[in-house]
Design an enzyme around this catalytic site. Sequence first.
Site, short mmCIF file in Angstrom:
data_model
loop_
_atom_site.label_atom_id
_atom_site.label_comp_id
_atom_site.label_asym_id
_atom_site.label_seq_id
_atom_site.Cartn_x
_atom_site.Cartn_y
_atom_site.Cartn_z
N THR A 174 4.81 93.33 100.91
CA THR A 174 5.93 92.81 101.73
C THR A 174 6.72 93.97 102.35
O THR A 174 7.25 93.84 103.45
CB THR A 174 6.89 91.90 100.92
OG1 THR A 174 7.38 92.63 99.80
CG2 THR A 174 6.20 90.63 100.46
N HIS B 231 -9.97 88.75 95.63
CA HIS B 231 -9.92 87.64 96.59
C HIS B 231 -10.55 87.99 97.93
O HIS B 231 -10.32 87.31 98.92
CB HIS B 231 -8.47 87.17 96.80
CG HIS B 231 -7.93 86.43 95.61
ND1 HIS B 231 -6.60 86.16 95.42
CD2 HIS B 231 -8.57 85.88 94.54
CE1 HIS B 231 -6.43 85.48 94.29
NE2 HIS B 231 -7.60 85.31 93.73
N CYS C 237 -27.09 81.69 106.35
CA CYS C 237 -28.05 82.81 106.22
C CYS C 237 -27.41 84.05 105.60
O CYS C 237 -28.10 85.01 105.26
CB CYS C 237 -28.68 83.16 107.56
SG CYS C 237 -27.52 83.94 108.70
N CYS D 217 -27.79 81.56 113.73
CA CYS D 217 -28.71 80.59 113.09
C CYS D 217 -28.16 79.17 113.13
O CYS D 217 -28.80 78.23 112.66
CB CYS D 217 -29.00 81.01 111.64
SG CYS D 217 -27.71 80.56 110.48
N SER E 236 3.32 90.31 91.90
CA SER E 236 2.57 89.05 91.86
C SER E 236 3.34 88.00 91.09
O SER E 236 3.89 88.29 90.03
CB SER E 236 1.20 89.26 91.20
OG SER E 236 0.53 88.02 91.10
P1 NAD Z 1 2.81 85.30 95.61
O1 NAD Z 1 3.33 85.09 96.99
O2 NAD Z 1 2.51 84.13 94.79
O3 NAD Z 1 3.87 86.18 94.79
C1 NAD Z 1 4.41 87.36 95.28
C2 NAD Z 1 5.43 87.86 94.27
O4 NAD Z 1 5.84 89.14 94.71
C3 NAD Z 1 6.68 86.99 94.19
O5 NAD Z 1 6.92 86.63 92.83
C4 NAD Z 1 7.81 87.88 94.72
O6 NAD Z 1 8.99 87.78 93.98
C5 NAD Z 1 7.24 89.27 94.54
N1 NAD Z 1 7.66 90.22 95.57
C6 NAD Z 1 7.76 90.04 96.90
N2 NAD Z 1 8.10 91.19 97.49
C7 NAD Z 1 8.23 92.11 96.50
C8 NAD Z 1 8.56 93.49 96.49
N3 NAD Z 1 8.84 94.16 97.61
N4 NAD Z 1 8.58 94.13 95.31
C9 NAD Z 1 8.31 93.46 94.13
N5 NAD Z 1 8.00 92.16 94.10
C10 NAD Z 1 7.94 91.49 95.27
O7 NAD Z 1 1.57 86.27 95.75
P2 NAD Z 1 0.38 86.58 94.71
O8 NAD Z 1 0.88 86.53 93.33
O9 NAD Z 1 -0.30 87.79 95.23
O10 NAD Z 1 -0.65 85.37 94.83
C11 NAD Z 1 -0.91 84.62 95.94
C12 NAD Z 1 -2.09 84.95 96.83
O11 NAD Z 1 -1.52 85.47 97.98
C13 NAD Z 1 -3.12 85.96 96.47
O12 NAD Z 1 -4.30 85.31 96.27
C14 NAD Z 1 -3.28 86.82 97.75
O13 NAD Z 1 -4.64 86.84 98.13
C15 NAD Z 1 -2.53 86.07 98.77
N6 NAD Z 1 -1.80 86.82 99.81
C16 NAD Z 1 -2.16 88.08 100.13
C17 NAD Z 1 -1.43 88.76 101.07
C18 NAD Z 1 -1.87 90.16 101.43
O14 NAD Z 1 -3.06 90.47 101.37
N7 NAD Z 1 -0.92 91.04 101.75
C19 NAD Z 1 -0.31 88.18 101.67
C20 NAD Z 1 0.02 86.85 101.32
C21 NAD Z 1 -0.73 86.17 100.37
#
Ligand code: NAD
Length: 247
Positions: free
Chosen positions: A27, A120, A131, A155, A192
């Site tokens: 983020t 993921h 294919c 295909c 996460s």
């Molecule tokens: P989630 O959205 O469920 O949780 C994200 C967590 O990160 C939240 O609890 C939040 O409080 C915390 N958070 C947000 N910004 C933060 C920061 N700067 N510092 C610390 N904590 C912070 O995401 P998840 O647990 O990764 O699971 C959901 C799915 O989201 C995964 O399967 C992933 O593939 C997918 N996803 C991936 C991306 C990416 O690739 N960047 C983006 C969105 C979703």
Amino acid sequence: MNMAEKIAKMITESKKVSVLTGAGISTESGIPDFRSPGGLWQKFDPSLLSADMLQNDPKNFYRRGLQVLEQINAVKDVKPNKGHYVLANLQKEGKIHCIITQNVDGLHTKAGARDVIEVHGSLDKGFCVVCGKKYSFSHITSLVKEGKIPPLCSCGGLLRPDVVLFGDMLGPHYARAIAEVRKSNLLMVVGSSLEVAPVNHLPDLSSKLVIINREPTLFDRDAVLVWHQQAGKALSQIYDQVQKIAK
Ligand code: NAD
């Protein structure tokens, strides 16, 4: 000892450290996560990103579900942030041994991390469900933009992004992640919610758990240390402490 000092001490004293990251680490690079306020699930219906939707209503998946993936891919010139660089540096210095990520954005690798386990999948790739021929994600999105919905392989098979959708089985990467966590003395989770299964079984397999997340998670009570902090700030402070211990 403050939290950064405590976590740095645990890292340097552990023989093998694995890290599991989620959307929260990215983020600070400008990519929205799913579950935070303002996250993607406040704008989109999660069922759009399901294997069921792709299989049974591919036109709807490509008209609406693809937009969700494009939100992750849309940030122009997206760059790794401090958190990604700290983890890559700790790996280079032999302090952490394995980086497992739920993210599909490729930012750990861009920051210089090696052999990242992307449980993921990755948003730069796609393939034909019939294919198996590989395509780039940008090829798939350009077919969609040309109105070729659903996009098809030469295909005739359906093309799909190489990311795990809700309801998909996890592949060999997940088996590797399980093996790495089992061998580790410490698992550090960063950014996460730990709400997505089966990845959220990994904390149960670790002998010691540390969680760094902005908000509480369901696994906080199982962790030896929990730090509710921004990932970039927490990891930078931890890195400084690890360097002090190494001197
Ligand atoms: P989630 O959205 O469920 O949780 C994200 C967590 O990160 C939240 O609890 C939040 O409080 C915390 N958070 C947000 N910004 C933060 C920061 N700067 N510092 C610390 N904590 C912070 O995401 P998840 O647990 O990764 O699971 C959901 C799915 O989201 C995964 O399967 C992933 O593939 C997918 N996803 C991936 C991306 C990416 O690739 N960047 C983006 C969105 C979703």
